[in-house]
Design a protein around this motif. Sequence first.
Motif, PDB file in Angstrom:
ATOM      1  N   GLU A 189      -5.642 -13.587  -0.120  1.00 28.67           N
ATOM      2  CA  GLU A 189      -6.568 -12.922  -1.044  1.00 28.67           C
ATOM      3  C   GLU A 189      -6.392 -11.406  -0.960  1.00 28.67           C
ATOM      4  OE1 GLU A 189      -9.305 -11.970  -3.794  1.00 28.67           O
ATOM      5  OE2 GLU A 189      -8.597 -13.999  -3.365  1.00 28.67           O
ATOM      6  N   SER A 190      -6.270 -10.899   0.262  1.00 31.11           N
ATOM      7  CA  SER A 190      -6.059  -9.464   0.456  1.00 31.11           C
ATOM      8  C   SER A 190      -4.712  -9.029  -0.116  1.00 31.11           C
ATOM      9  CB  SER A 190      -6.130  -9.129   1.950  1.00 31.11           C
ATOM     10  OG  SER A 190      -5.870  -7.769   2.178  1.00 31.11           O
TER      11      SER A 190
ATOM     12  N   LEU B   3       2.403 -12.856  -8.659  1.00 31.82           N
ATOM     13  CA  LEU B   3       0.947 -13.023  -8.625  1.00 31.82           C
ATOM     14  C   LEU B   3       0.566 -14.472  -8.897  1.00 31.82           C
ATOM     15  CD1 LEU B   3      -0.149  -9.766 -10.480  1.00 31.82           C
ATOM     16  CD2 LEU B   3      -0.723 -10.371  -8.118  1.00 31.82           C
TER      17      LEU B   3
ATOM     18  N   GLU C 281       0.833  -1.203   0.000  1.00 30.39           N
ATOM     19  CA  GLU C 281       0.000   0.000   0.000  1.00 30.39           C
ATOM     20  C   GLU C 281       0.868   1.254   0.000  1.00 30.39           C
ATOM     21  OE1 GLU C 281      -2.476  -0.406   3.406  1.00 30.39           O
ATOM     22  OE2 GLU C 281      -3.914  -1.741   2.426  1.00 30.39           O
TER      23      GLU C 281
ATOM     24  N   PHE D 177      -3.054 -10.471  -2.494  1.00 27.27           N
ATOM     25  CA  PHE D 177      -3.149 -10.575  -3.947  1.00 27.27           C
ATOM     26  C   PHE D 177      -3.742  -9.294  -4.536  1.00 27.27           C
ATOM     27  CE2 PHE D 177      -5.310 -11.841  -7.878  1.00 27.27           C
ATOM     28  CZ  PHE D 177      -4.315 -12.574  -8.531  1.00 27.27           C
ATOM     29  N   ARG D 178      -4.802  -8.792  -3.908  1.00 27.64           N
ATOM     30  CA  ARG D 178      -5.442  -7.565  -4.402  1.00 27.64           C
ATOM     31  C   ARG D 178      -4.506  -6.360  -4.284  1.00 27.64           C
ATOM     32  NH1 ARG D 178     -10.000  -9.541  -1.462  1.00 27.64           N
ATOM     33  NH2 ARG D 178      -9.596  -8.004   0.179  1.00 27.64           N
ATOM     34  N   GLN D 179      -3.717  -6.315  -3.201  1.00 28.00           N
ATOM     35  CA  GLN D 179      -2.790  -5.195  -3.019  1.00 28.00           C
ATOM     36  C   GLN D 179      -1.662  -5.240  -4.046  1.00 28.00           C
ATOM     37  OE1 GLN D 179      -2.357  -6.385   1.003  1.00 28.00           O
ATOM     38  NE2 GLN D 179      -3.476  -4.655   1.842  1.00 28.00           N
TER      39      GLN D 179
ATOM     40  N   ARG E 249      -3.030 -19.542  -2.850  1.00 22.61           N
ATOM     41  CA  ARG E 249      -4.421 -19.290  -2.451  1.00 22.61           C
ATOM     42  C   ARG E 249      -5.329 -20.423  -2.902  1.00 22.61           C
ATOM     43  NH1 ARG E 249      -6.963 -14.385  -5.504  1.00 22.61           N
ATOM     44  NH2 ARG E 249      -6.596 -15.949  -7.104  1.00 22.61           N
TER      45      ARG E 249
ATOM     46  N   SER F 252      -1.446 -16.705  -6.308  1.00 19.45           N
ATOM     47  CA  SER F 252      -2.686 -17.327  -6.761  1.00 19.45           C
ATOM     48  C   SER F 252      -2.666 -18.841  -6.556  1.00 19.45           C
ATOM     49  CB  SER F 252      -2.911 -17.008  -8.245  1.00 19.45           C
ATOM     50  OG  SER F 252      -4.108 -17.591  -8.710  1.00 19.45           O
TER      51      SER F 252
ATOM     52  N   ILE G 207      -1.987  -6.588  -7.035  1.00 20.70           N
ATOM     53  CA  ILE G 207      -2.652  -6.227  -8.285  1.00 20.70           C
ATOM     54  C   ILE G 207      -2.709  -4.707  -8.433  1.00 20.70           C
ATOM     55  CG2 ILE G 207      -4.936  -6.076  -9.362  1.00 20.70           C
ATOM     56  CD1 ILE G 207      -3.723  -8.607 -10.146  1.00 20.70           C
ATOM     57  N   GLN G 208      -3.031  -4.028  -7.343  1.00 24.19           N
ATOM     58  CA  GLN G 208      -3.138  -2.570  -7.381  1.00 24.19           C
ATOM     59  C   GLN G 208      -1.793  -1.932  -7.743  1.00 24.19           C
ATOM     60  OE1 GLN G 208      -6.093  -0.757  -7.103  1.00 24.19           O
ATOM     61  NE2 GLN G 208      -4.654   0.692  -8.007  1.00 24.19           N
TER      62      GLN G 208
END
Length: 244
Positions: free
Chosen positions: A225-226, A89, A54, A228-230, A96, A93, A232-233
């Motif tokens: 999962e969290s 990633l 972040e 992974f999203r960070q 996960r 993935s 991705i961002q």
Amino acid sequence: MVCHNRSISLPASSHPFVLKAEEELHKLKAQVGSRSLTCEIMLDTIKAVGHVYECINDLLCMPSNQNGLSHMQQRRLVDLELEESIKLLDMCSTSRDNLNVIKYHVRDLESAIRRGESEIIKSGVLFYNQLVKKANKDVKKQVTRKSEAMAGDVPAIGLLLSETRDITTSLLHCVFSILLKQTESEKTGMWPLVSGLVQKRRIVCKKEIQEDILDVVEALEIGLESLFRQMIQCRVSLLNICCL
């Protein structure tokens, strides 16, 4: 005619966001490399890595930094990070997905425990062990992939991305190593205890053990999962820089 050149403005090592990320990374290196790493510490570490991403994303979204990284001299760094982010990633993935498979097997095993089906529980415990070992091998295969290193003078944000990538790789490797350690421990492992209770026909009394494992697996899955999203961002922010 006046020629306007864009100036290269990248975050210095003294930038507050850089200092914050470096401080977190220093703590994370000690945690991930510790032999006393537990599931609880692992969950906290996953969150901490997410916070670093972040922080890096905040840096990537600053107009001055976007301008600097979009300059031809720094485009190789952006291209490299986009390439390496795909590998990371994929690893996250895969981890996960493997946790998801393990989670559903644990739920099936929990049902067998409630029904008192001794033979199904015994085979289920063995299959759980196999799933964890397979997941651990899957991550090891991906860890062995060599990452390309940046040559020359690398800016602070490039070093942060590289160090965070290394920490994340080690962290993902540790996820299944910890589950495997719990599985194979003769004295404190939860699954050997379940097997012993099955033989003594005291299955119901130890249902909490099963639920503890399910809680851990689910928490790890949610944490990844969290994360992974960070990640991705951050990749999206890098792609946006390529469009400048």
